[in-house]
Structures are given as C-alpha cells and as structure tokens.
Write a protein that holds these residues in place. Sequence first.
Motif, PDB file in Angstrom:
ATOM      1  N   ALA A 100      14.295  -1.891  -3.135  1.00  0.00           N
ATOM      2  CA  ALA A 100      15.620  -1.512  -3.103  1.00  0.00           C
ATOM      3  C   ALA A 100      16.123  -1.263  -2.021  1.00  0.00           C
ATOM      4  O   ALA A 100      16.829  -1.265  -1.564  1.00  0.00           O
ATOM      5  CB  ALA A 100      15.656  -0.398  -4.265  1.00  0.00           C
ATOM      6  N   PRO A 101      14.808  -0.406  -1.281  1.00  0.00           N
ATOM      7  CA  PRO A 101      15.317  -0.428   0.195  1.00  0.00           C
ATOM      8  C   PRO A 101      15.205  -1.508   0.960  1.00  0.00           C
ATOM      9  O   PRO A 101      15.359  -1.590   2.467  1.00  0.00           O
ATOM     10  CB  PRO A 101      13.390   0.883   0.676  1.00  0.00           C
ATOM     11  CG  PRO A 101      13.223   0.866  -0.652  1.00  0.00           C
ATOM     12  CD  PRO A 101      13.373  -0.125  -1.593  1.00  0.00           C
ATOM     13  N   ASP A 109      -0.254  -0.692  -4.768  1.00  0.00           N
ATOM     14  CA  ASP A 109      -1.344  -0.070  -3.352  1.00  0.00           C
ATOM     15  C   ASP A 109      -1.640  -0.953  -2.799  1.00  0.00           C
ATOM     16  O   ASP A 109      -3.119  -0.884  -3.010  1.00  0.00           O
ATOM     17  CB  ASP A 109      -1.482   0.752  -4.583  1.00  0.00           C
ATOM     18  CG  ASP A 109      -2.412   1.603  -3.340  1.00  0.00           C
ATOM     19  OD1 ASP A 109      -2.012   1.965  -2.170  1.00  0.00           O
ATOM     20  OD2 ASP A 109      -2.934   2.710  -3.940  1.00  0.00           O
ATOM     21  N   LEU A 166       9.639   2.634  -1.250  1.00  0.00           N
ATOM     22  CA  LEU A 166       9.646   3.748  -1.568  1.00  0.00           C
ATOM     23  C   LEU A 166       9.774   3.733   0.135  1.00  0.00           C
ATOM     24  O   LEU A 166       9.431   2.066   0.806  1.00  0.00           O
ATOM     25  CB  LEU A 166       8.769   4.395  -1.021  1.00  0.00           C
ATOM     26  CG  LEU A 166       8.191   5.069  -2.927  1.00  0.00           C
ATOM     27  CD1 LEU A 166       6.645   5.535  -3.090  1.00  0.00           C
ATOM     28  CD2 LEU A 166       8.246   6.098  -2.882  1.00  0.00           C
ATOM     29  N   THR A 167      11.057   4.369   0.680  1.00  0.00           N
ATOM     30  CA  THR A 167      11.372   4.228   2.055  1.00  0.00           C
ATOM     31  C   THR A 167      10.238   3.852   3.085  1.00  0.00           C
ATOM     32  O   THR A 167       9.732   3.848   4.090  1.00  0.00           O
ATOM     33  CB  THR A 167      12.297   5.552   2.931  1.00  0.00           C
ATOM     34  OG1 THR A 167      13.341   5.353   1.322  1.00  0.00           O
ATOM     35  CG2 THR A 167      12.307   4.541   3.830  1.00  0.00           C
ATOM     36  N   SER A 168       9.410   5.801   2.457  1.00  0.00           N
ATOM     37  CA  SER A 168       8.416   5.984   3.310  1.00  0.00           C
ATOM     38  C   SER A 168       7.011   4.346   3.049  1.00  0.00           C
ATOM     39  O   SER A 168       6.036   4.718   3.505  1.00  0.00           O
ATOM     40  CB  SER A 168       7.866   6.796   2.655  1.00  0.00           C
ATOM     41  OG  SER A 168       7.203   7.085   1.276  1.00  0.00           O
ATOM     42  N   PHE A 206       1.563   9.320 -11.247  1.00  0.00           N
ATOM     43  CA  PHE A 206       2.612   8.080 -11.886  1.00  0.00           C
ATOM     44  C   PHE A 206       2.267   8.128 -13.323  1.00  0.00           C
ATOM     45  O   PHE A 206       0.742   8.473 -13.882  1.00  0.00           O
ATOM     46  CB  PHE A 206       1.869   7.231 -11.339  1.00  0.00           C
ATOM     47  CG  PHE A 206       3.106   5.881 -10.390  1.00  0.00           C
ATOM     48  CD1 PHE A 206       4.248   6.023  -9.418  1.00  0.00           C
ATOM     49  CD2 PHE A 206       3.408   4.863 -11.452  1.00  0.00           C
ATOM     50  CE1 PHE A 206       4.980   5.381  -9.459  1.00  0.00           C
ATOM     51  CE2 PHE A 206       3.948   4.049 -11.163  1.00  0.00           C
ATOM     52  CZ  PHE A 206       5.036   4.279 -10.105  1.00  0.00           C
ATOM     53  N   GLN A 223      -0.260   8.857  -2.024  1.00  0.00           N
ATOM     54  CA  GLN A 223      -0.095   8.544  -2.786  1.00  0.00           C
ATOM     55  C   GLN A 223       1.520   9.749  -2.179  1.00  0.00           C
ATOM     56  O   GLN A 223       1.519  10.595  -2.755  1.00  0.00           O
ATOM     57  CB  GLN A 223       0.368   7.648  -4.060  1.00  0.00           C
ATOM     58  CG  GLN A 223      -0.447   7.057  -4.184  1.00  0.00           C
ATOM     59  CD  GLN A 223       0.016   5.483  -4.108  1.00  0.00           C
ATOM     60  OE1 GLN A 223       1.067   5.197  -3.993  1.00  0.00           O
ATOM     61  NE2 GLN A 223      -0.569   4.707  -3.259  1.00  0.00           N
ATOM     62  N   ALA A 255       1.325  -1.318   0.230  1.00  0.00           N
ATOM     63  CA  ALA A 255      -0.073   0.165   0.154  1.00  0.00           C
ATOM     64  C   ALA A 255       0.606   1.158   0.118  1.00  0.00           C
ATOM     65  O   ALA A 255       1.844   1.374   0.676  1.00  0.00           O
ATOM     66  CB  ALA A 255      -1.022   0.142   0.947  1.00  0.00           C
ATOM     67  N   GLY A 256       0.342   1.724  -0.297  1.00  0.00           N
ATOM     68  CA  GLY A 256       1.275   3.141  -0.689  1.00  0.00           C
ATOM     69  C   GLY A 256       2.134   3.357  -2.425  1.00  0.00           C
ATOM     70  O   GLY A 256       2.880   4.763  -1.548  1.00  0.00           O
ATOM     71  N   ASP A 257       2.370   2.566  -2.889  1.00  0.00           N
ATOM     72  CA  ASP A 257       3.450   1.970  -3.422  1.00  0.00           C
ATOM     73  C   ASP A 257       3.026   2.156  -4.888  1.00  0.00           C
ATOM     74  O   ASP A 257       2.316   0.515  -5.023  1.00  0.00           O
ATOM     75  CB  ASP A 257       4.057   1.411  -2.989  1.00  0.00           C
ATOM     76  CG  ASP A 257       6.054   1.415  -3.597  1.00  0.00           C
ATOM     77  OD1 ASP A 257       6.005   2.070  -4.119  1.00  0.00           O
ATOM     78  OD2 ASP A 257       6.636   1.386  -2.621  1.00  0.00           O
ATOM     79  N   LEU A 258       3.553   2.749  -5.706  1.00  0.00           N
ATOM     80  CA  LEU A 258       3.158   2.223  -7.806  1.00  0.00           C
ATOM     81  C   LEU A 258       3.594   1.891  -8.024  1.00  0.00           C
ATOM     82  O   LEU A 258       3.657   1.563  -8.744  1.00  0.00           O
ATOM     83  CB  LEU A 258       2.029   4.043  -7.598  1.00  0.00           C
ATOM     84  CG  LEU A 258       1.334   3.911  -7.268  1.00  0.00           C
ATOM     85  CD1 LEU A 258       0.454   5.549  -7.437  1.00  0.00           C
ATOM     86  CD2 LEU A 258      -0.147   3.027  -7.240  1.00  0.00           C
ATOM     87  N   HIS A 259       4.729   1.963  -7.689  1.00  0.00           N
ATOM     88  CA  HIS A 259       6.084   1.163  -8.550  1.00  0.00           C
ATOM     89  C   HIS A 259       5.701  -0.189  -8.669  1.00  0.00           C
ATOM     90  O   HIS A 259       5.393  -0.853  -7.967  1.00  0.00           O
ATOM     91  CB  HIS A 259       7.710   1.244  -7.450  1.00  0.00           C
ATOM     92  CG  HIS A 259       8.174   2.566  -7.796  1.00  0.00           C
ATOM     93  ND1 HIS A 259       7.784   3.841  -6.092  1.00  0.00           N
ATOM     94  CD2 HIS A 259       8.878   3.003  -8.261  1.00  0.00           C
ATOM     95  CE1 HIS A 259       8.106   4.428  -6.450  1.00  0.00           C
ATOM     96  NE2 HIS A 259       8.827   4.813  -7.420  1.00  0.00           N
ATOM     97  N   ASP A 260       6.331  -0.592 -10.340  1.00  0.00           N
ATOM     98  CA  ASP A 260       5.675  -2.214 -10.403  1.00  0.00           C
ATOM     99  C   ASP A 260       6.612  -2.946 -11.516  1.00  0.00           C
ATOM    100  O   ASP A 260       6.586  -4.319 -11.194  1.00  0.00           O
ATOM    101  CB  ASP A 260       4.429  -2.497 -10.777  1.00  0.00           C
ATOM    102  CG  ASP A 260       4.479  -1.641 -11.995  1.00  0.00           C
ATOM    103  OD1 ASP A 260       5.533  -1.479 -13.158  1.00  0.00           O
ATOM    104  OD2 ASP A 260       3.029  -2.127 -12.830  1.00  0.00           O
ATOM    105  N   ILE A 261       7.128  -2.085 -11.697  1.00  0.00           N
ATOM    106  CA  ILE A 261       9.016  -2.866 -13.214  1.00  0.00           C
ATOM    107  C   ILE A 261       9.423  -4.092 -12.024  1.00  0.00           C
ATOM    108  O   ILE A 261       9.574  -5.101 -12.647  1.00  0.00           O
ATOM    109  CB  ILE A 261       9.642  -1.755 -13.060  1.00  0.00           C
ATOM    110  CG1 ILE A 261       8.838  -1.238 -13.918  1.00  0.00           C
ATOM    111  CG2 ILE A 261      10.618  -2.410 -13.790  1.00  0.00           C
ATOM    112  CD1 ILE A 261      10.101   0.861 -13.826  1.00  0.00           C
ATOM    113  N   GLN A 291      18.667   1.049  -8.443  1.00  0.00           N
ATOM    114  CA  GLN A 291      19.715   1.448  -7.114  1.00  0.00           C
ATOM    115  C   GLN A 291      21.130   1.036  -7.583  1.00  0.00           C
ATOM    116  O   GLN A 291      22.096   1.115  -7.238  1.00  0.00           O
ATOM    117  CB  GLN A 291      19.138   1.259  -6.422  1.00  0.00           C
ATOM    118  CG  GLN A 291      19.904   0.953  -4.707  1.00  0.00           C
ATOM    119  CD  GLN A 291      18.954   1.277  -3.469  1.00  0.00           C
ATOM    120  OE1 GLN A 291      17.970   1.207  -2.904  1.00  0.00           O
ATOM    121  NE2 GLN A 291      19.715   0.570  -2.215  1.00  0.00           N
TER     122      GLN A 291
END
Lengths: 210, 326
Positions: free
Chosen positions: A178-179, A124, A149-151, B64, B60, A96-102, B181
């Motif tokens: 990544a984090p 998300d 995301l770190t967040s 995007f 968010q 949740a809160g993250d849209l990165h999907d690659i 990264q």
Amino acid sequence: MTKIEEVKAKVEAGKSKLVPGLVQEALDAGNSAQDILDAMVDSMGVVGEKFSKGDIFVPEMLIAAKAMSKGVDVLKPHLAGDGSSKLGTCVIGTVAGDLHDIGKNLVSLMIESAGFDMVDLGVDVPADTFVQAIKDNKNVKLVACSGLLTSTMPAMREAVATIKASGLTGFKVIVGGAPVTPEYAEEIGADGFAPDAGTAAVKAKELATA
Amino acid sequence: MLTKRQNLAEVMKGGNPDRFVKQYEAFSMIMNTPITRIKPQIGGEIVNEWGITIRWPEGQLGAFPVHDAEHIVIKDITKWRDYVKAPSVECSEEAWAPAIAAAKAVDRKDQYVTVFVAPGIFEMTHYLMSMEEALMAYYEEPEAMHELIDYIVEFELKLAKEFIDHLHPDAVFHHDDWGSQISSFISPDMFKEFFEPAYKKIYGYYKDNGVELIIHHSDSYAANLVPSMIEMGIDIWQGVMTTNHVPELIEQYGGKITFMGDIDSGVIDFPGWTRENIAEKVETACRRCGKLYFIPGASQGLNVSSFPGVYEATDEEIDRMTKEIF
Ligand code: B12
C-alpha cells in the motif's frame, strides 16, 4: 461449451469442488495438459484484471486461485518435463519489520497462476535471506518484496539494495504494498512495481520475459 | 463559544459550528473498563479471552495473531462451535469502579462519554481463522459464517448491555477495518448480506438504550460501503482515507453521515515526521472538505499517534485552519 471452456469458466467462478473433475474430463476428451493449464492461466488473467478494475474483491480472487490450484493438482502427473514452470522461479516475501501478509499472499497466488514456481519466504524477511534464497533456488527470474508499513519502507530499500549489490544476476526485482508508489520503487532501484495483485502478475510476466 | 459536544453536533446536522472539531476532542474515551482487549507486551505472547494467540515480536511496530496449524482457533469452520467460546462479560462491581469514576468525571455538556469496542465482527472472524480462510468461507460455507457472526453479535450485545448499565455512555467508538487502502475486502453485496444486519442489531441496541452517537472506525477505502454504514446507523465514519475522495462523499451523503479523517496516518506519522508536512496535509483536508459533515483528523483509530508529537501537531494545525476558514 467445450470442456476446456468449462474449466475456464469454473476457475473464474472459483468452483474449486468442480474444477478437478472438469480438468479430468478435459484430459479424457483428448486435450493436452499444457492446453488446459494455459486455459486456466488465462482465466486467472481475467480474474486479475477484474480485481484491478475493482469489479471483484479479495474472496473472489482467493477462491479462483484455489480452484486453479485444485485443477493443477490433477494436471501435474500429465505435464511434460520436470514439472517446473515456464516462466521460472519467483522468490517472494514481506520485508523485515513487517508482518502483513495478505497482500503478499494474493500477489504470490496470482504470480504463481501466471506460470511461475513460487518460493515464499514468509514475513519479516531480512535482506540477506532474499539473497540466500536466490542462491539456493534454481532459475530465479523474479524477486518480489512486499511492505505495508510506512516504517518498513527503509527495510524495503535495504532489501532491494542488498539484492542488487549481491552480484547475483538473471532476475528482476518487483516491489509493492500500500505505501509503495511507482516513484518510490524507482528511487530505491527496483525494476518494477504494481499497485495490486492482478497487475503484479502481468508485470511479473513482462519482467521475466523481457 | 460552543462546547466541544455542541460544536460536533452542529457539524453533524449541517448547522453552524464555530470551529473545526479537532480530531477526537469531543469524545472522552473510557478505556479502563474491565472488559477490554488484552494485548501482549513487546517481545511477548498472550492467549486472549477468545483463545486467540497474539504475539508481538521484538522490533515490530505492533502485535499479530498467530495462525499456524497449532495456534489457529477455528480449525474447521463447519465445526466452529467446537472451537469458539465467547468470554464472559460479567465482572464485579469493584472491577467496574474505575471506569464508572472516569465516566462520572466527564462533563457531559462538553464531551461524549465514549466506550471503545475492538476488534469488530469482521476482524474477529479473521483473528479466529485467518483472513484467507475467513474470506473464502463467506463463499464456501456461508451458513457457518452466518452462525459464527450471529454468535459474535450475541456477545457484543451482552457487552453493550454491561457498558450501558454501568456507564450510560453517550457514544460508542467501534473498530472494524473493512478494507485495504484502495478497496473494500468484500463486495458491497456480500457486506450487505453478512455485516449490515449484524451491525444493525448492535448499533440499534446502543441507540435504543440512550447512546446518541455511533462512531465506526475503518481506516481504509470503504466508499462503496457507505450506504450500508448509513443503514446500520453509523453517525460518523472515522478513519476515512484520502483514497475515498472524501469531498465527493460529503457531497453525496453529508446529512446522513459525517466523515472523520481525510488525513492518512501513514503520510504524516512516521519517524522523522515534520510540522510542514502535517500543516500541508491538514490544510488540504480542511479546505477541500469544508465545515460541515466533516471532522479533520488522522486516520489512526485512537486519539494517539505512532510517533510522539504528531497527534498534538495535527491538533495545532487544525486550530490554524479554524482561524483561516471560520
Ligand atoms: C489487515 C490489516 C492488519 C492485520 C494483518 C493480517 C495479516 N495477516 O496480514 C492485523 C490486524 C494483524 C494488522 C496488524 C498491524 N497493522 Co495493519 N492493517 C491491515 C489493513 C486493515 C489491511 C491490509 C491488507 O491486508 N490489505 C489487503 C491486501 C489485499 O491489500 P494490500 O496489502 O495493500 O496488498 C495489495 C497491494 O498493495 C499489492 N501488493 C502488496 N504487496 C505487494 C508486493 C508486490 C511485489 C507487488 C507488486 C504488489 C503488492 O497487491 C496486493 C493485492 O492487490 C491495513 C489498512 C490499509 N488501509 O491498508 C492496516 C495497516 C497496514 N496496518 C497498520 C498498522 C500500523 C498495523 C500494526 C502496527 C497495528 C498495531 N499498532 O498493532 C500491526 C502491525 C504489526 C507489524 N509489525 O507488521 C497501518 C500501517 C500504517 C503505516 N502506513 O505505516 C495500516 C495502513 C492501518 C492504518 N491506517 O493505520 N494489520
């Protein structure tokens, strides 16, 4: 080179236009569908390893996965049983809160090519949705959570905690992105971690068969 | 005391800077140009000037691009011309007036008048067609990708001309994220084939027209692309993450290119950030990278932080390191 070896080489090289024809030829030459599938799984293992080592990059991995999936399409009618994968089902999503999907998509491709059925919840994804998916799908052996995301690291913690507290059993939880560090994965109670898609497939297999 | 600009120049040429450059201090970013990227508000959705739908869902951290079948711009890369239409860069003189005034107000002895370009070419391709489709197309439809990139370059050259005619910038700050990264998205060979010539044209054009400094942002791993960066004419790689082993890069390439970063935004800039943590990360970076060919700073691609106070605290910690090291 035998037909099977040819299939293997072309999957590794990501020749998605050639692989379906070669798979058909391999079948015609009398090879079992299962053997051809195993060969393709092996080549994706090689691809994953090369990616982990930094010898190849995302495009090479994507075209190899695409080539394999075209090959699998040809095999499907010939595969015995109900067509479900040997290693079980893997539920995957970005927290949740993250849209990165690659990264998540790559991990999904690699885990699939290692022999899992994939249920991709997208991005998300709230903690409860992971739990619901474990209930809704047969033979879930693995749940994979991605976060970039770190967040959204707290959301990953919550996802793992909610899944673990659901009372459902029979599967392991793997996290990455990544984090995420191995230490963090352990801290939040995940069963496994992998730094990249190649390693994720290896780890997934290990967790599901342990 | 050297001006900010002189101090930066000393860092870049391996001369005698009298202090660390504090992140973006030497660049006066002109953000109010009439041609700039448009973004949705939180909870909103826009179709940008290239026809790309961009959404910023509630809750968010950022926006995007939307790539479902309905919204994706390039539905078939071999027919990209049917889908992609570059926006016009022509604007009235009136529209330029605020940016011209902003540039005029800058003391050019102290700072570089800096124009901002984003997204970059690589990013534009994946905004138009999604990352996966773009990355596969470099293999499967290389000719079409070359054409598409040429088309984006043409647009960027027109944009550069407008910037140069109106603002006479001293520097360009250009975004294009080339990696995750831990690795570059594409291999150095593929990068050399598709992106080196494209950027050579763009950055060469700026340089031929009086722009002194090319700063390129990629907050990622990209150590394997540094030879290409140098060939393209990049003077400063901003956003260099710690995973690149910055001290080694400085050792190997210092003098040809300067590195700005070695402090990952993700590890200092989060809710509940602390001054001690920032102090530690800044100190590590400054001590191991040294005074030359290096600008300490967070990897973030602008002179801001995601969480209030982080950018300023980082500046203050860099000051502290100046006192200790210079
Ligand atoms: C591409 C990218 C984007 C694209 C995403 C496109 C997409 N469809 O995903 C776009 C441009 C849209 C984007 C948007 C944003 N981004 Co972004 N993005 C990146 C970038 C450049 C690369 C990420 C990526 O795709 N890597 C490639 C893949 C292959 O690698 P990966 O994701 O790491 O995945 C690998 C491993 O981590 C692992 N893995 C991943 N998941 C999993 C899961 C499991 C189970 C396992 C085992 C392993 C595993 O395997 C993968 C394959 O090897 C990174 C920079 C960076 N240095 O990472 C920033 C980055 C992640 N983004 C960032 C930010 C801040 C944003 C925005 C908020 C920007 C903004 N202000 O608008 C928005 C986010 C909106 C949101 N709510 O999510 C920051 C995050 C900072 C932080 N640490 O919190 C980064 C780090 C950039 C930075 N340094 O500031 N982004």
